[in-house]
Design a protein around this motif. Structure first.
Motif, mmCIF file in Angstrom:
data_model
loop_
_atom_site.group_PDB
_atom_site.id
_atom_site.type_symbol
_atom_site.label_atom_id
_atom_site.label_comp_id
_atom_site.label_asym_id
_atom_site.label_seq_id
_atom_site.Cartn_x
_atom_site.Cartn_y
_atom_site.Cartn_z
ATOM 1 N N GLU A 32 -31.843 41.868 23.253
ATOM 2 C CA GLU A 32 -32.676 40.692 23.520
ATOM 3 C C GLU A 32 -34.142 41.065 23.696
ATOM 4 O O GLU A 32 -34.821 40.610 24.636
ATOM 5 N N GLY A 33 -34.625 41.925 22.805
ATOM 6 C CA GLY A 33 -36.027 42.304 22.826
ATOM 7 C C GLY A 33 -36.370 43.474 23.712
ATOM 8 O O GLY A 33 -37.461 44.045 23.600
ATOM 9 N N ALA A 34 -35.480 43.858 24.624
ATOM 10 C CA ALA A 34 -35.730 44.999 25.510
ATOM 11 C C ALA A 34 -35.182 46.270 24.870
ATOM 12 O O ALA A 34 -34.045 46.296 24.398
ATOM 13 N N THR A 35 -35.989 47.325 24.834
ATOM 14 C CA THR A 35 -35.564 48.602 24.261
ATOM 15 C C THR A 35 -34.863 49.423 25.336
ATOM 16 O O THR A 35 -35.480 49.832 26.322
ATOM 17 N N VAL A 36 -33.570 49.652 25.141
ATOM 18 C CA VAL A 36 -32.755 50.373 26.124
ATOM 19 C C VAL A 36 -32.720 51.864 25.804
ATOM 20 O O VAL A 36 -32.729 52.711 26.698
ATOM 21 N N VAL A 37 -32.640 52.197 24.514
ATOM 22 C CA VAL A 37 -32.744 53.588 24.058
ATOM 23 C C VAL A 37 -33.836 53.618 22.995
ATOM 24 O O VAL A 37 -33.804 52.836 22.042
ATOM 25 N N ASP A 38 -34.796 54.519 23.149
ATOM 26 C CA ASP A 38 -36.003 54.492 22.325
ATOM 27 C C ASP A 38 -36.146 55.759 21.486
ATOM 28 O O ASP A 38 -36.431 56.834 22.007
#
Length: 346
Positions: A32-38
């Motif tokens: 949902e738009g949030a980067t959890v693993v980058d």
């Protein structure tokens, strides 16, 4: 040749020895738009214990789920034992054993019955399955409790049963998510010894944890996770050197004399001072490079007893806190710059 010898040989000979068991390139997961693993890029070799170290919510478990094919990456690539977990999930799961942080069993069944169920799922039956189950129960120290219901097991016993369950399929890779959570000190030692034994047999172990001492004790290399990204990876010494300030500080313990006159004229040593925090006989030596061997030699020649010698910042808690502080400071600086820019635009 025994099974252990065969596996150890396979881990050190031929093309398989140079092919990473785990390889990611730019691996990314967004919710949902949030980067959890980058943009995670890492390789883990056969027989290596690699630690994913970071606080809860740093992205460790999400990374594991992508390695297992249980969630699809938003970007980047991942290979486990040469297979793509997203498209070849069954091939990966045949080769990978996974122990989650809260392992589940049928509590009304015995430990042996639970392992028998897993064996059947992996197409092991009859005498072959029973022999394998007995071997694993012995290995994890649960043979005497094998025919007791799992409902009577302690947390540590359940974790050890979980490791036996993971090993039923004789995996090439074992993934452990917080394997010592809630276990007493003795149980923790037993679990970590099992991890070391697996690596010695050529099994790749990925260990996710927020417990610094256990990671330092067990892992060959460490990846530090902060805010969904791996900010650094390597051995503890490599990570400490990467954060180096251009000088080395050593803790030196000496019995039977004052090391200032002995070490003060060394070309690489810039200061020798008492270390009040360390207590009597403890000194802080500042040098241009890590010259511990030469320092120990000098003290021995002078007849002084060396009781302690450690480079400051080499403990994983020091390294981790410095990385975490650096990333936090960087984020705050970036946030401040953004606020200033917004103000100027307004």
């Amino acid at each position: 040749m025994s099974e252990v010898e065969t596996r150890a040989g396979a881990a050190t000979a031929g093309p398989a020895a140079t092919t990473p068991r785990i390889a990611t390139d730019g691996l990314t997961k967004r919710y949902e738009g949030a980067t959890v693993v980058d943009t995670l890029s890492v390789e883990v070799a056969a027989g290596e214990v690699f630690g994913l170290l970071g606080p809860n919510g740093a992205g460790k478990t999400t990374t594991i789920l992508m390695l297992l094919g249980l969630t699809e990456p938003s970007a980047g690539t991942v290979r486990v034992c040469g297979f793509d977990p997203t498209r070849q999930a069954l091939a990966v799961r045949r080769r990978v054993g996974y122990l989650p942080d809260d392992v589940g069993f049928y509590s009304t069944l015995t430990g042996r019955q639970n392992l028998g169920f897993t064996a059947r799922l992996n197409r092991l039956n009859g005498e072959t399955a029973q022999r394998r189950i007995d071997e694993l129960l012995t290995r994890v120290g649960l043979l005497e409790a094998a025919d007791s219901r799992v409902a009577t097991y302690s947390k540590g016993m359940r974790q050890r049963l979980g490791i036996a369950d993971v090993l039923i399929k004789d995996p090439e890779v074992v993934v452990l998510d917080e394997p010592t959570a809630g276990i007493d000190p003795r149980g923790t030692v037993e679990v970590l010894e099992l991890v070391e034994d697996l690596a010695a047999e050529g099994v790749t172990v990925l260990l996710a944890s927020h417990l610094l001492q256990q990671v330092q004790q067990t892992c060959h290399r460490i990846g530090i996770f902060v805010g969904g990204g791996m900010v650094a990876s390597g051995t503890v010494d490599e990570l400490a050197a990467e954060l180096g300030t251009g000088r080395i500080e050593l803790e030196v313990g000496v019995a039977g004399g004052d090391p200032q006159a002995v070490l003060g004229d060394m070309a690489t040593v810039t200061a020798v001072e008492p270390d009040p925090a360390g207590g009597p006989g403890r000194w802080r030596v500042t040098a241009r490079r890590d010259d511990r061997a030469a320092i120990a030699g000098r003290l021995a020649e002078a007849g002084l007893g060396l009781t302690h010698l450690r480079r400051r910042g080499d403990d994983l808690d020091d390294v981790y806190l410095r990385y975490f502080s650096a990333e936090t400071d960087s984020a705050e600086t970036d946030s401040g710059q953004t606020d200033d820019a917004d103000t100027q635009r307004r």
